[in-house]
Scaffold this active site. Sequence first.
Site, mmCIF file in Angstrom:
data_model
loop_
_atom_site.group_PDB
_atom_site.id
_atom_site.type_symbol
_atom_site.label_atom_id
_atom_site.label_comp_id
_atom_site.label_asym_id
_atom_site.label_seq_id
_atom_site.Cartn_x
_atom_site.Cartn_y
_atom_site.Cartn_z
ATOM 1 N N THR A 177 2.660 -7.773 6.050
ATOM 2 C CA THR A 177 1.674 -8.685 5.454
ATOM 3 C C THR A 177 1.932 -8.935 3.972
ATOM 4 O O THR A 177 1.659 -10.023 3.459
ATOM 5 C CB THR A 177 0.258 -8.088 5.656
ATOM 6 O OG1 THR A 177 0.067 -7.914 7.063
ATOM 7 C CG2 THR A 177 -0.824 -8.981 5.115
ATOM 8 N N CYS A 230 22.888 -20.069 -6.791
ATOM 9 C CA CYS A 230 21.798 -20.898 -6.252
ATOM 10 C C CYS A 230 21.498 -21.979 -7.273
ATOM 11 O O CYS A 230 20.965 -21.700 -8.351
ATOM 12 C CB CYS A 230 20.558 -20.034 -5.995
ATOM 13 S SG CYS A 230 19.081 -20.995 -5.655
ATOM 14 N N GLU A 281 9.942 3.423 6.987
ATOM 15 C CA GLU A 281 9.658 2.001 7.238
ATOM 16 C C GLU A 281 10.475 1.546 8.455
ATOM 17 O O GLU A 281 11.674 1.801 8.524
ATOM 18 C CB GLU A 281 10.015 1.176 5.993
ATOM 19 C CG GLU A 281 10.033 -0.319 6.170
ATOM 20 C CD GLU A 281 8.739 -0.915 6.724
ATOM 21 O OE1 GLU A 281 7.667 -0.665 6.158
ATOM 22 O OE2 GLU A 281 8.810 -1.629 7.754
ATOM 23 N N ILE A 295 0.843 -1.200 0.000
ATOM 24 C CA ILE A 295 0.000 0.000 0.000
ATOM 25 C C ILE A 295 0.880 1.253 0.000
ATOM 26 O O ILE A 295 0.725 2.137 -0.855
ATOM 27 C CB ILE A 295 -0.978 -0.035 1.209
ATOM 28 C CG1 ILE A 295 -1.945 -1.223 1.084
ATOM 29 C CG2 ILE A 295 -1.742 1.288 1.331
ATOM 30 C CD1 ILE A 295 -2.864 -1.199 -0.121
ATOM 31 N N HIS A 320 -7.110 -11.154 -7.168
ATOM 32 C CA HIS A 320 -8.489 -11.665 -7.157
ATOM 33 C C HIS A 320 -9.322 -11.033 -8.261
ATOM 34 O O HIS A 320 -9.150 -9.848 -8.586
ATOM 35 C CB HIS A 320 -9.144 -11.367 -5.807
ATOM 36 C CG HIS A 320 -8.588 -12.177 -4.684
ATOM 37 N ND1 HIS A 320 -8.841 -13.522 -4.544
ATOM 38 C CD2 HIS A 320 -7.795 -11.833 -3.640
ATOM 39 C CE1 HIS A 320 -8.213 -13.971 -3.462
ATOM 40 N NE2 HIS A 320 -7.571 -12.967 -2.898
ATOM 41 N N SER A 378 -7.240 -8.842 2.801
ATOM 42 C CA SER A 378 -7.509 -9.312 1.438
ATOM 43 C C SER A 378 -8.819 -8.704 0.936
ATOM 44 O O SER A 378 -9.763 -8.601 1.711
ATOM 45 C CB SER A 378 -7.595 -10.833 1.432
ATOM 46 O OG SER A 378 -7.693 -11.298 0.129
HETATM 47 C C1 LIG Z 1 -3.118 -14.910 4.883
HETATM 48 C C2 LIG Z 1 -3.308 -13.764 3.936
HETATM 49 C C3 LIG Z 1 -3.638 -14.008 2.602
HETATM 50 C C4 LIG Z 1 -3.841 -12.943 1.721
HETATM 51 N N1 LIG Z 1 -4.045 -13.206 0.405
HETATM 52 C C5 LIG Z 1 -4.231 -12.181 -0.468
HETATM 53 C C6 LIG Z 1 -4.395 -12.438 -1.841
HETATM 54 O O1 LIG Z 1 -4.263 -13.559 -2.308
HETATM 55 N N2 LIG Z 1 -4.672 -11.384 -2.661
HETATM 56 C C7 LIG Z 1 -4.808 -10.120 -2.192
HETATM 57 O O2 LIG Z 1 -5.140 -9.237 -2.976
HETATM 58 N N3 LIG Z 1 -4.575 -9.833 -0.900
HETATM 59 C C8 LIG Z 1 -4.270 -10.840 -0.028
HETATM 60 N N4 LIG Z 1 -4.023 -10.582 1.288
HETATM 61 C C9 LIG Z 1 -4.032 -9.198 1.741
HETATM 62 C C10 LIG Z 1 -2.747 -8.449 1.392
HETATM 63 O O3 LIG Z 1 -1.609 -9.228 1.683
HETATM 64 C C11 LIG Z 1 -2.724 -7.150 2.208
HETATM 65 O O4 LIG Z 1 -3.917 -6.458 1.956
HETATM 66 C C12 LIG Z 1 -1.564 -6.228 1.869
HETATM 67 O O5 LIG Z 1 -0.348 -6.921 1.860
HETATM 68 C C13 LIG Z 1 -1.512 -5.105 2.907
HETATM 69 O O6 LIG Z 1 -0.454 -4.256 2.609
HETATM 70 P P1 LIG Z 1 -0.058 -3.071 3.597
HETATM 71 O O7 LIG Z 1 0.945 -2.273 2.889
HETATM 72 O O8 LIG Z 1 -1.301 -2.413 4.094
HETATM 73 O O9 LIG Z 1 0.539 -3.786 4.882
HETATM 74 P P2 LIG Z 1 2.028 -4.315 5.165
HETATM 75 O O10 LIG Z 1 2.555 -5.102 4.047
HETATM 76 O O11 LIG Z 1 1.968 -4.991 6.494
HETATM 77 O O12 LIG Z 1 2.882 -2.981 5.264
HETATM 78 C C14 LIG Z 1 2.822 -2.119 6.362
HETATM 79 C C15 LIG Z 1 4.228 -1.642 6.654
HETATM 80 O O13 LIG Z 1 4.194 -0.639 7.676
HETATM 81 C C16 LIG Z 1 5.345 -0.795 8.482
HETATM 82 N N5 LIG Z 1 5.109 -0.155 9.774
HETATM 83 C C17 LIG Z 1 4.219 -0.504 10.730
HETATM 84 N N6 LIG Z 1 4.315 0.312 11.790
HETATM 85 C C18 LIG Z 1 5.294 1.204 11.505
HETATM 86 C C19 LIG Z 1 5.881 2.283 12.228
HETATM 87 N N7 LIG Z 1 5.483 2.601 13.464
HETATM 88 N N8 LIG Z 1 6.893 2.990 11.645
HETATM 89 C C20 LIG Z 1 7.321 2.677 10.382
HETATM 90 N N9 LIG Z 1 6.809 1.641 9.677
HETATM 91 C C21 LIG Z 1 5.804 0.917 10.221
HETATM 92 C C22 LIG Z 1 5.481 -2.311 8.575
HETATM 93 O O14 LIG Z 1 6.785 -2.703 8.963
HETATM 94 C C23 LIG Z 1 5.122 -2.761 7.175
HETATM 95 O O15 LIG Z 1 6.255 -2.873 6.340
HETATM 96 C C24 LIG Z 1 -3.761 -11.615 2.196
HETATM 97 C C25 LIG Z 1 -3.371 -11.372 3.516
HETATM 98 C C26 LIG Z 1 -3.118 -12.439 4.369
HETATM 99 C C27 LIG Z 1 -2.635 -12.184 5.755
#
Ligand SMILES: Cc1cc2nc3c(=O)[nH]c(=O)nc-3n(C[C@H](O)[C@H](O)[C@H](O)COP(=O)(O)OP(=O)(O)OC[C@H]3O[C@@H](n4cnc5c(N)ncnc54)[C@H](O)[C@@H]3O)c2cc1C
Length: 474
Positions: free
Chosen positions: A40, A393, A31, A12, A49, A334
Site C-alpha cells: 500500500t 532518463c 519482506e 510501518i 495529513h 489512511s
Molecule cells: C488509496 C489510498 C490512499 C491513501 N492516501 C494516504 C495519504 O494521502 N496519506 C496517508 O497518510 N496515508 C494514506 N494512505 C494510507 C497509507 O498508504 C497506509 O496507511 C500505509 O502505506 C500502510 O503501510 P503498511 O506498512 O502498513 O502497509 P504496506 O505498505 O502494504 O506494507 C506491508 C508489507 O508487508 C508485506 N507482507 C505482507 N504479508 C507478508 C508475509 N506473509 N511475509 C512477508 N511480508 C509480507 C507486504 O509485501 C508489504 O510490503 C492511503 C492508502 C490508500 C490505499
Amino acid sequence: MYDVIIIGAGVIGASIARELSKYTLKVLVIEKENDVCEGTTSANSAIIHSGYDPEPNTKKAYYNVLGNKMYDKICQELDVSFRRNGSITIAVDDEEAKILDELVERARLNNVEVKILNQQELQEIEPNITKKAIKGLLAPTAGIINPFELNVALMENAMDNGVELSLNDKVLKISGEFGNYQVNTTKSVYHSKYLINASGVFGDEINDTINKSYFEIKARKGEYFVLDHFDNDFIKHTLFNVPSSKGKGVIVAPTTSYNYIVGPSSEFVDSKDDVSTDYITLNQIKKSATNLVDNIDYSKQIRQFAGLRAVSSTKDFVIDSPKKGFINVTGIQSPGLTAAPAIAIDVAKFIEEKELKVTYNPRRKPIVRMKNLSLEERNALVKQDPRYGNIICRCEKISEGEIVDAINRNCGATTVKGVKKRVRPGFGKCQGGFCEVSVVNILSRELNKNILDIEYGKKGSNVVSNKMGGASND
Ligand SMILES: Cc1cc2nc3c(=O)[nH]c(=O)nc-3n(C[C@H](O)[C@H](O)[C@H](O)COP(=O)(O)OP(=O)(O)OC[C@H]3O[C@@H](n4cnc5c(N)ncnc54)[C@H](O)[C@@H]3O)c2cc1C
C-alpha cells in the site's frame, strides 16, 4: 536468535525498524516481495495529513496529529522530498458547506489549525479552483511527500544502523511464545524474542496463524490518474472533496515532483492483490474531480494506478499486543503514511530490555539530484564522476551516476521498478520507453547479474527473454 523480527517492509515496518535501530537490538525485517515499498505504501495520495478529519479520540487522530509534526525533521535527516503545501477541502453546495463547519469542530478537538475561506478567498489563493466552490477549509500544516523515497530512506537508514533485511522471503507460519518465537518462511526458519506484524492488508492472516482471530481486514481499492508536469502553479494546495462514509473523497493534488494526481476511488475488492484499474471507475473519478477543478487536461495523463486500503473491522488502526512479545501493527489505512513515525515510537515501547546505541546516526547520505543543482554544481560533479553527465532518463533528466548510486546504497534497487522508485527514470512522459533498456544494462553491470535475470518489478517479471547472437552483456 534475533531480539525483534518485523514482518513487512512498508512504511510501518520500515519506520519501526528505524526506531528500533536506535537501540542495541538485533533486528530483522522480513519482506515477501523483492523490494521494500511494494504494498500500500507504493500507491496512495502521498499526503501528510494535517489531522482535522479523523474521528477525535481514535488512534487514527492521535497518531495523525503527532506524525504530521515529525516530518520536517525526518525528511531533513533522510533527504526525502517533502513540501508543506497545505490542503483545502471544497464545498460546492450548502449541505457540503455544513459538513465543513462540522470539520472545524473536529479540527478543534484534534488540536489542528484550520481556517474557513469564502468564495473570493478561494479564487485568490487557487485561481484554477472550480467556480462552483462556495466555501473551503484550509489546513496549512498538510504536506505532500514522496512515499517511495520515504520508505526506502527509512529502511536504508535502519540498515546503516545495523538492521538486517531479508527480501523475497514470505512468512508462512509463526509459532512459539515470548522469548522464542519461531518464524517459518519460504527461505528459512528464524527465531526471535519479539515479533511485530506489520504486514498491511495481510495483517489479520498473520495474526490468525498464532492468535485467536479478533479482527478482520478487508481491502478497499483506490484508483488514480497521474498527469505529467505542465504548470508548476496549476494547483498549489492539495484539494479535497468533502469527506463521506466512503473516506476522504477525491483529491486533485500536486506531487513533490510537480506531477498531478487525481483520485482515489473507494470500492471493496475480494482479492488483496487486486490493483487493477478500470475505465468506469476512472470516469467516476473525473466526475468527482469537477467539484474541485473545472479544466483538468486529461490529455496530460501518463499513467493510472491503484492501492489497497487495509480496512479493519475495528474501524481503527490495530496497534496492540494480544500475546506477550507479539505486536500487531496492522489495519493501518489512511492516514497511515502520516502516522507511521509516531506509531513507531509507541511500538518500540513494547520492547522492554533495550539500551540506546551510542553509534546511532539519524542521517542518511544525501541523494544527488542533478535536476535540482545549479550549472556550476553540475559541472563540478561531472568533473569528479562523468557518469553524472550521462543523462539516461530524458523526461525526468536522471543521470547514470544517480542510478548507480540508487543501486549501490544499503537497501539498493535490484529491479527496474526499484530504480524508478528511488530516482524516477520511467516516471516521465515516455514511461521508460527510452531509458528502460539502459537501466536494465546498468542493473546487470552493477549487480554483476546476467541481463536475462534482471526483473522489471515482481519476481518473474524478467525484462529480456532471449539474447540475440553476439549480443554482449553490457
Ligand atoms: C488509496 C489510498 C490512499 C491513501 N492516501 C494516504 C495519504 O494521502 N496519506 C496517508 O497518510 N496515508 C494514506 N494512505 C494510507 C497509507 O498508504 C497506509 O496507511 C500505509 O502505506 C500502510 O503501510 P503498511 O506498512 O502498513 O502497509 P504496506 O505498505 O502494504 O506494507 C506491508 C508489507 O508487508 C508485506 N507482507 C505482507 N504479508 C507478508 C508475509 N506473509 N511475509 C512477508 N511480508 C509480507 C507486504 O509485501 C508489504 O510490503 C492511503 C492508502 C490508500 C490505499
